[in-house]
Design an enzyme around this catalytic site. Structure first.
Site, mmCIF file in Angstrom:
data_model
loop_
_atom_site.group_PDB
_atom_site.id
_atom_site.type_symbol
_atom_site.label_atom_id
_atom_site.label_comp_id
_atom_site.label_asym_id
_atom_site.label_seq_id
_atom_site.Cartn_x
_atom_site.Cartn_y
_atom_site.Cartn_z
ATOM 1 N N ASP A 63 -20.210 -33.110 -3.635
ATOM 2 C CA ASP A 63 -19.073 -32.458 -2.996
ATOM 3 C C ASP A 63 -18.142 -31.767 -3.989
ATOM 4 O O ASP A 63 -17.148 -31.157 -3.582
ATOM 5 C CB ASP A 63 -18.274 -33.465 -2.163
ATOM 6 C CG ASP A 63 -18.922 -33.741 -0.806
ATOM 7 O OD1 ASP A 63 -19.837 -32.985 -0.429
ATOM 8 O OD2 ASP A 63 -18.522 -34.710 -0.146
ATOM 9 N N LYS B 18 -10.725 -38.431 3.038
ATOM 10 C CA LYS B 18 -11.279 -38.086 4.345
ATOM 11 C C LYS B 18 -12.495 -38.945 4.661
ATOM 12 O O LYS B 18 -12.608 -39.544 5.734
ATOM 13 C CB LYS B 18 -11.672 -36.607 4.377
ATOM 14 C CG LYS B 18 -12.317 -36.188 5.701
ATOM 15 C CD LYS B 18 -12.981 -34.831 5.614
ATOM 16 C CE LYS B 18 -14.363 -34.934 5.034
ATOM 17 N NZ LYS B 18 -15.341 -34.017 5.622
ATOM 18 N N ASN B 19 -13.442 -39.001 3.721
ATOM 19 C CA ASN B 19 -14.692 -39.715 3.982
ATOM 20 C C ASN B 19 -14.472 -41.212 4.154
ATOM 21 O O ASN B 19 -15.217 -41.872 4.877
ATOM 22 C CB ASN B 19 -15.701 -39.436 2.862
ATOM 23 C CG ASN B 19 -16.221 -38.009 2.901
ATOM 24 O OD1 ASN B 19 -16.138 -37.335 3.927
ATOM 25 N ND2 ASN B 19 -16.749 -37.535 1.786
#
Length: 422
Positions: free
Chosen positions: A308, A22-23
């Site tokens: 995260d 995603k990042n």
């Protein structure tokens, strides 16, 4: 709002495919603004944040098409007709600020709203702005918007970050590709997502050296072209699903996983009694004999332990033998999942940026509330190991970072279902 119900069901067995990061994808998508030629991304994750970035780019005049079920993004910015990134879109996601550098570098002006995102700390954008100022940008903050201009174009300069910032490194890196002269980024972030961005920009014609180290050097070019690039595997999704068999037993192969993406994390798993091996197709994870051992964790920029994965690791430590200390050094206010885990019987003592976790033999299912993206999945992991039923409420955060989580965990034997809200 949707809820997810998890019922502890013993060991897990099977395979889980790991999606594109995603990042990384949220950083690669704004790179289309640097060129009037097409940029195609493969292995894109199918997440709500990707949809938000798509909407933002389209609002600027970019063309974005989702192909092959959303796993391919075909983009073109040949006819941008707007240079204002509106608050109503930007407020939904922190990564929206990443359109600032590319728009400013290519067109000499941009107006971007200050962003939103998960409530896990201030995470100011001042480092982004300082980096652009070092390249000659003129910035003004008015009514919640950054008004940026560079009438003569950006120019190379030395940008030294006072502390490591992934987003600021990404914004500066993209902007520097079209700046006149040489830009040097010092104390740059080293994350795999930075390396992935640099590799994509190089395919587009950028001249970049040093990605993956603390010093990145960019020689500006007059224009960038098009490219096709595969998004790197998501190391946070990888780490999260590695914890599933760790917390409730069994053996699961994470397809597409790479050890180099989660090195520090694997070291902690090994110390806790979790086996991780490379299969050639991905990583095989299984719990060794007996209860997991308590280990201490300090979150740090890559290649350290990822912030995260802190919430998910706390869920594992809740059932470990002994006492562990988790220290959060990246973001303040990132232990909001602790009270919810305590509702399940966890023993956690939080003081400032440190959480002390004393493991218990069994967690108990309970209704809990997700407070942010990573907290959401940490509660699901805890539910896998708990006795009885765990109801995780307010899981709208979850779809920002994990695609088809119920399907992926269900396919390896978890009892998990989503209940749609009214």
């Amino acid at each position: 709002m949707d809820s997810i119900i998890v019922t502890g069901n013993g060991p897990l067995h099977g395979q889980i495919p790991i999606a594109g990061a995603k990042n990384a994808c949220l950083t690669l998508m704004p790179a289309t603004l640097l060129s009037d030629e097409p940029l195609t991304l493969t292995n894109a994750p199918r997440l709500s944040d990707i949809k938000t970035m798509t909407t933002l780019l389209q609002s600027l005049g970019a063309e974005v098409s989702q192909l092959q079920g959303g796993q391919v993004l075909a983009m073109s910015s040949h006819a941008l007709d707007n240079h204002v990134a509106d608050y109503d879109i930007v407020r939904k996601m922190r990564a929206s600020i990443l359109v600032l550098g590319p728009m400013l570098a290519r067109h000499g002006h941009a107006v971007v709203s200050l962003p939103g995102g998960c409530a896990i700390g201030a995470r100011p954008v001042d480092l982004h702005l300082r980096a652009l100022e070092a390249m000659g940008a003129v910035l003004e903050l008015k009514e919640g918007y950054v008004h940026a201009t560079a009438p003569g174009g950006l120019r190379g300069g030395v940008v030294e970050f006072p502390f490591v910032s992934v987003g600021a490194t990404e914004n500066a890196l993209m902007a520097a590709t079209l700046a006149k002269g040489t830009t040097v980024l010092k104390n740059a972030a080293r994350e795999p997502e930075i390396v992935d961005l640099a590799q994509c920009l190089r395919k587009m014609g950028a001249q970049i050296e040093g990605e993956g180290t603390q010093t990145i050097t960019i020689q500006g070019v007059d224009r960038l072209g098009g490219a096709t690039h595969a998004v790197v595997a998501d190391r946070i999704e990888l780490g999260t699903y590695m914890l599933a068999p760790a917390i409730c037993g069994g053996e699961v192969e994470l397809l597409g996983g790479r050890m180099d993406l989660v090195g520090a994390f694997c070291e902690k798993l090994d110390a806790a009694g979790i086996s991780v091996s490379d299969t050639g197709r991905g990583l095989m994870v299984s719990r060794k004999n007996g209860r997991v051992r308590a280990v201490d964790v300090v979150t740090e920029p890559f290649p350290g332990f990822p912030t995260d994965l802190q919430a998910q690791m706390m869920a594992l430590m809740c059932t470990a033998q002994g006492t562990s200390v988790l220290e959060e050094r990246i973001f303040e206010n990132r232990f909001m999942h602790a009270p919810e885990l305590m509702r399940m019987g966890a023993r956690i003592d939080v003081h400032g940026g440190t959480a002390t976790v004393t493991g218990v033999e069994h967690l108990k299912g309970a209704p809990v509330m997700a407070t942010d993206l990573r907290a959401s999945v940490s509660l699901i992991l805890a539910g896998l190991a708990a006795e009885g039923e765990t109801i995780v409420n307010r899981v709208y955060h979850l779809d920002r970072g994990y695609e088809r989580v119920e399907e992926k965990l269900g396919n390896v034997g978890a009892r998990i279902e989503r209940i749609s809200g009214q």
